[in-house]
Write a protein that holds these residues in place. Structure first.
Motif, PDB file in Angstrom:
ATOM      1  N   ARG A  37      36.412  94.487  32.849  1.00 25.29           N
ATOM      2  CA  ARG A  37      38.195  93.444  32.688  1.00 25.29           C
ATOM      3  C   ARG A  37      37.698  92.656  32.688  1.00 25.29           C
ATOM      4  NH1 ARG A  37      42.141  97.109  31.043  1.00 25.29           N
ATOM      5  NH2 ARG A  37      42.138  99.443  31.491  1.00 25.29           N
ATOM      6  N   GLY A  38      37.462  91.591  31.566  1.00 27.04           N
ATOM      7  CA  GLY A  38      37.672  90.137  31.952  1.00 27.04           C
ATOM      8  C   GLY A  38      35.968  90.044  32.829  1.00 27.04           C
ATOM      9  N   VAL A  39      35.773  88.456  33.021  1.00 28.83           N
ATOM     10  CA  VAL A  39      34.466  87.952  33.580  1.00 28.83           C
ATOM     11  C   VAL A  39      34.492  88.470  34.767  1.00 28.83           C
ATOM     12  CG1 VAL A  39      32.978  85.558  34.390  1.00 28.83           C
ATOM     13  CG2 VAL A  39      34.139  86.106  31.059  1.00 28.83           C
ATOM     14  N   LEU A  40      35.185  88.047  35.662  1.00 29.01           N
ATOM     15  CA  LEU A  40      34.889  88.448  37.310  1.00 29.01           C
ATOM     16  C   LEU A  40      34.870  89.928  37.582  1.00 29.01           C
ATOM     17  CD1 LEU A  40      37.821  85.927  38.903  1.00 29.01           C
ATOM     18  CD2 LEU A  40      35.389  85.624  38.729  1.00 29.01           C
ATOM     19  N   ARG A  41      35.953  90.946  36.848  1.00 34.16           N
ATOM     20  CA  ARG A  41      35.830  92.221  37.088  1.00 34.16           C
ATOM     21  C   ARG A  41      34.864  93.092  37.033  1.00 34.16           C
ATOM     22  NH1 ARG A  41      41.835  94.493  36.138  1.00 34.16           N
ATOM     23  NH2 ARG A  41      43.546  93.738  37.346  1.00 34.16           N
ATOM     24  N   ALA A  42      34.074  92.131  35.272  1.00 33.27           N
ATOM     25  CA  ALA A  42      32.914  92.743  34.821  1.00 33.27           C
ATOM     26  C   ALA A  42      31.300  92.249  35.809  1.00 33.27           C
ATOM     27  CB  ALA A  42      32.850  92.202  33.652  1.00 33.27           C
ATOM     28  N   VAL A  43      31.806  91.702  36.630  1.00 32.41           N
ATOM     29  CA  VAL A  43      30.860  90.996  37.419  1.00 32.41           C
ATOM     30  C   VAL A  43      30.951  91.852  38.774  1.00 32.41           C
ATOM     31  CG1 VAL A  43      30.452  89.899  38.883  1.00 32.41           C
ATOM     32  CG2 VAL A  43      30.361  88.592  36.998  1.00 32.41           C
ATOM     33  N   GLY A  44      31.779  92.110  39.190  1.00 36.17           N
ATOM     34  CA  GLY A  44      31.881  93.263  39.941  1.00 36.17           C
ATOM     35  C   GLY A  44      30.904  94.727  39.767  1.00 36.17           C
ATOM     36  N   GLY A  64      33.963  88.811  24.937  1.00 35.59           N
ATOM     37  CA  GLY A  64      33.454  87.742  25.288  1.00 35.59           C
ATOM     38  C   GLY A  64      32.931  86.852  25.890  1.00 35.59           C
ATOM     39  N   ILE A  65      34.507  86.325  25.063  1.00 36.82           N
ATOM     40  CA  ILE A  65      34.224  84.583  24.550  1.00 36.82           C
ATOM     41  C   ILE A  65      34.060  84.108  25.887  1.00 36.82           C
ATOM     42  CG2 ILE A  65      36.979  84.428  24.855  1.00 36.82           C
ATOM     43  CD1 ILE A  65      36.825  82.160  22.656  1.00 36.82           C
ATOM     44  N   GLY A  66      35.396  84.307  27.421  1.00 34.03           N
ATOM     45  CA  GLY A  66      35.426  84.319  28.390  1.00 34.03           C
ATOM     46  C   GLY A  66      33.972  83.556  29.093  1.00 34.03           C
ATOM     47  N   ALA A  67      33.661  84.893  29.441  1.00 32.67           N
ATOM     48  CA  ALA A  67      32.104  84.222  29.285  1.00 32.67           C
ATOM     49  C   ALA A  67      30.851  83.075  28.853  1.00 32.67           C
ATOM     50  CB  ALA A  67      31.196  85.933  29.179  1.00 32.67           C
ATOM     51  N   VAL A  68      31.461  83.561  27.393  1.00 34.83           N
ATOM     52  CA  VAL A  68      30.468  82.263  26.477  1.00 34.83           C
ATOM     53  C   VAL A  68      31.245  80.476  26.898  1.00 34.83           C
ATOM     54  CG1 VAL A  68      30.508  81.246  24.031  1.00 34.83           C
ATOM     55  CG2 VAL A  68      30.181  84.360  24.972  1.00 34.83           C
ATOM     56  N   TYR A  69      32.150  80.816  27.534  1.00 32.12           N
ATOM     57  CA  TYR A  69      33.069  79.495  27.263  1.00 32.12           C
ATOM     58  C   TYR A  69      32.185  79.532  28.978  1.00 32.12           C
ATOM     59  CZ  TYR A  69      36.330  75.619  28.807  1.00 32.12           C
ATOM     60  OH  TYR A  69      36.434  74.775  29.897  1.00 32.12           O
ATOM     61  N   LEU A  70      32.502  80.233  30.040  1.00 28.93           N
ATOM     62  CA  LEU A  70      32.117  79.241  31.441  1.00 28.93           C
ATOM     63  C   LEU A  70      30.528  79.552  31.683  1.00 28.93           C
ATOM     64  CD1 LEU A  70      33.697  82.452  33.262  1.00 28.93           C
ATOM     65  CD2 LEU A  70      34.834  79.582  33.388  1.00 28.93           C
ATOM     66  N   ARG A  71      29.908  79.557  30.403  1.00 30.07           N
ATOM     67  CA  ARG A  71      28.829  79.609  30.545  1.00 30.07           C
ATOM     68  C   ARG A  71      28.594  77.458  30.325  1.00 30.07           C
ATOM     69  NH1 ARG A  71      24.203  79.623  28.072  1.00 30.07           N
ATOM     70  NH2 ARG A  71      21.768  80.205  28.444  1.00 30.07           N
ATOM     71  N   LEU A  72      29.311  77.777  29.097  1.00 30.47           N
ATOM     72  CA  LEU A  72      28.876  76.250  28.488  1.00 30.47           C
ATOM     73  C   LEU A  72      28.335  75.093  29.022  1.00 30.47           C
ATOM     74  CD1 LEU A  72      30.967  76.751  25.241  1.00 30.47           C
ATOM     75  CD2 LEU A  72      28.787  76.752  25.490  1.00 30.47           C
ATOM     76  N   GLY A  73      29.610  74.574  30.498  1.00 25.42           N
ATOM     77  CA  GLY A  73      29.973  73.886  30.845  1.00 25.42           C
ATOM     78  C   GLY A  73      28.802  73.166  31.972  1.00 25.42           C
ATOM     79  N   PRO A  74      28.159  74.697  33.007  1.00 29.67           N
ATOM     80  CA  PRO A  74      27.186  75.021  33.787  1.00 29.67           C
ATOM     81  C   PRO A  74      26.036  74.408  33.522  1.00 29.67           C
ATOM     82  CG  PRO A  74      29.619  76.537  34.568  1.00 29.67           C
ATOM     83  CD  PRO A  74      29.548  75.886  33.047  1.00 29.67           C
ATOM     84  N   HIS A  75      25.376  74.883  31.940  1.00 26.86           N
ATOM     85  CA  HIS A  75      24.480  75.221  31.806  1.00 26.86           C
ATOM     86  C   HIS A  75      24.117  73.943  31.156  1.00 26.86           C
ATOM     87  CE1 HIS A  75      20.903  77.485  30.275  1.00 26.86           C
ATOM     88  NE2 HIS A  75      20.937  76.392  29.393  1.00 26.86           N
ATOM     89  N   THR A  76      24.952  72.930  30.681  1.00 26.59           N
ATOM     90  CA  THR A  76      24.927  71.702  30.177  1.00 26.59           C
ATOM     91  C   THR A  76      24.103  70.945  31.447  1.00 26.59           C
ATOM     92  OG1 THR A  76      26.496  72.011  28.759  1.00 26.59           O
ATOM     93  CG2 THR A  76      26.148  69.432  29.300  1.00 26.59           C
ATOM     94  N   VAL A  77      25.362  70.391  32.273  1.00 26.44           N
ATOM     95  CA  VAL A  77      25.119  69.718  33.865  1.00 26.44           C
ATOM     96  C   VAL A  77      23.846  70.285  34.346  1.00 26.44           C
ATOM     97  CG1 VAL A  77      26.634  70.922  35.260  1.00 26.44           C
ATOM     98  CG2 VAL A  77      26.694  68.437  35.383  1.00 26.44           C
TER      99      VAL A  77
END
Length: 372
Positions: free
Chosen positions: A88-95, A338-351
């Motif tokens: 359920r969501g990115v953070l809960r999925a990580v857990g 999974g759009i939340g995980a897609v979005y959160l990956r974009l910026g960090p992966h870029t920099v």
């Protein structure tokens, strides 16, 4: 500033090799020569450095890839509310991943991901550089078109690695499993198993979803990244040329990229992970394998069949069928899982890609003999 021009002015030389696997706008590579004060390096070395930078960034962003894969496979072809939601969501999925597979579970499929980054970025970077040398990027829309084509070619070449990566990242305990479980023991075992069961073509199963995914994402990235970065700098939130400005620009443009690319990403994940006919049913290329005999002259069709087999997916017949089935059974929002995980990956992966690429180039430059 025109889109695609000077988006990464602080970093001379060719475009870095990975912005979520998408090419950057040109950086006037032809003006940089070896040993020049601007710090150019040979194109072949720069290609390797760019691919290496993408791999280093992959190590740090792979956990989001694992989470994204699980979210996109959850509730496959089931109406909303009719299946248990383990993620359920990115953070809960990580857990959830950590509880089921331990901390190491967040790096599942890493080796395959690194292989994909190297193949994808190397081929994509090479194709984009050739297009730039030919002057195609100087035409209106040329940057976007060249980036999309280069990304599509890179996605095709790297498809087998992405296929295995998806299989490995989906694997988990039965209690929280989503999607089909292929139960590979390792990356080498996965390649061997797929080849033995389905031949060469089996390694490229799902590529029809990967090519449009990267092409669309590349076009959206190139069309929005420069404008987003300039918009951030105009508001003086960060200094122009700073890593913070690049990251902020990546996160702003990431909204458009995630919105346009996620449906293709979901389809790609589903096509890669779907099971193949349990009885081993396959479709040879051409009637009776005649198409394959042209590629392998002198071989009996039965021999060709063992080398070129097109496995029949049990869930989807292809790209369009996958879109239609998801839309009709899971609703339109099913295409945005999974759009939340897609979005959160974009910026960090870029920099991170930019940072590693720039630092690696500095190291190489220090090893070069000084000019005359």
């Amino acid at each position: 500033m025109a889109a695609g021009a000077g988006a990464l002015a602080p970093f001379p030389g060719p475009p870095p090799a990975s912005l979520h696997e998408f090419p950057y706008p040109p950086q006037n590579r032809s003006r940089v020569v070896r040993g020049s004060p601007t710090g150019g390096v040979p194109p072949a070395i720069d290609l390797v450095l760019g691919a290496t930078a993408g791999c280093l960034a992959c190590v740090l962003t792979n956990p989001l890839e694992v989470v994204k894969t699980r979210l996109q496979l959850q509730g496959e072809l089931q109406p909303p509310g009719t299946y248990p939601r383990h993620y359920r969501g990115v953070l809960r999925a990580v857990g959830a991943v950590c509880r089921a597979d331990g901390l190491r579970g967040l790096q599942k499929g890493l080796a395959a991901g690194l292989l994909y980054q190297g193949l994808m970025n190397g081929v994509r970077f090479y194709c984009y550089s050739r297009a730039e040398d030919a002057g195609w990027t100087g035409y209106p829309g040329g940057t976007v078109a060249a980036g999309a084509v280069a990304g599509a070619v890179g996605a095709f070449v790297g498809s087998p690695a992405y296929l295995v990566k998806t299989h490995l990242q989906a694997q988990t305990l039965a209690a929280v499993a989503v999607g089909h479980q292929h139960n590979h023991e390792s990356i080498s075992g996965a390649f061997e198993s797929i080849y033995k069961q389905h031949g060469v073509a089996g390694l490229w199963r799902g590529v029809t979803g990967a090519v449009p995914r990267v092409a669309v994402g590349s076009a959206a990235q190139l069309a929005t990244f420069t404008s987003a970065k300039d918009w951030v700098c105009e508001r003086q939130w960060f200094g122009e040329g700073s890593w913070a400005a690049v990251l902020a620009g990546g996160m702003v443009s990431g909204v458009a990229v995630a919105a346009t690319m996620t449906p293709f990403d979901v389809v790609s994940t589903r096509l890669y992970n779907q099971p193949v006919d349990a009885d081993g049913t396959v479709r040879p290329f051409g009637k009776g394998g005649e198409g394959g005999t042209r590629l392998f002259p002198g071989l009996h069709p039965a021999g060709v069949r063992s080398r070129l087999l097109s496995p029949q997916g049990k869930l989807y017949r292809g790209f369009l069928d996958c879109i239609l089935q998801i839309s009709s059974k899971e609703g339109l929002l099913g295409l945005y899982k999974g759009i939340g995980a897609v979005y959160l990956r974009l910026g960090p992966h870029t920099v991170l890609s930019l940072f590693f690429w720039d630092e690696l180039r500095k190291m190489v430059q220090h090893q070069q003999p000084p000019g005359p």
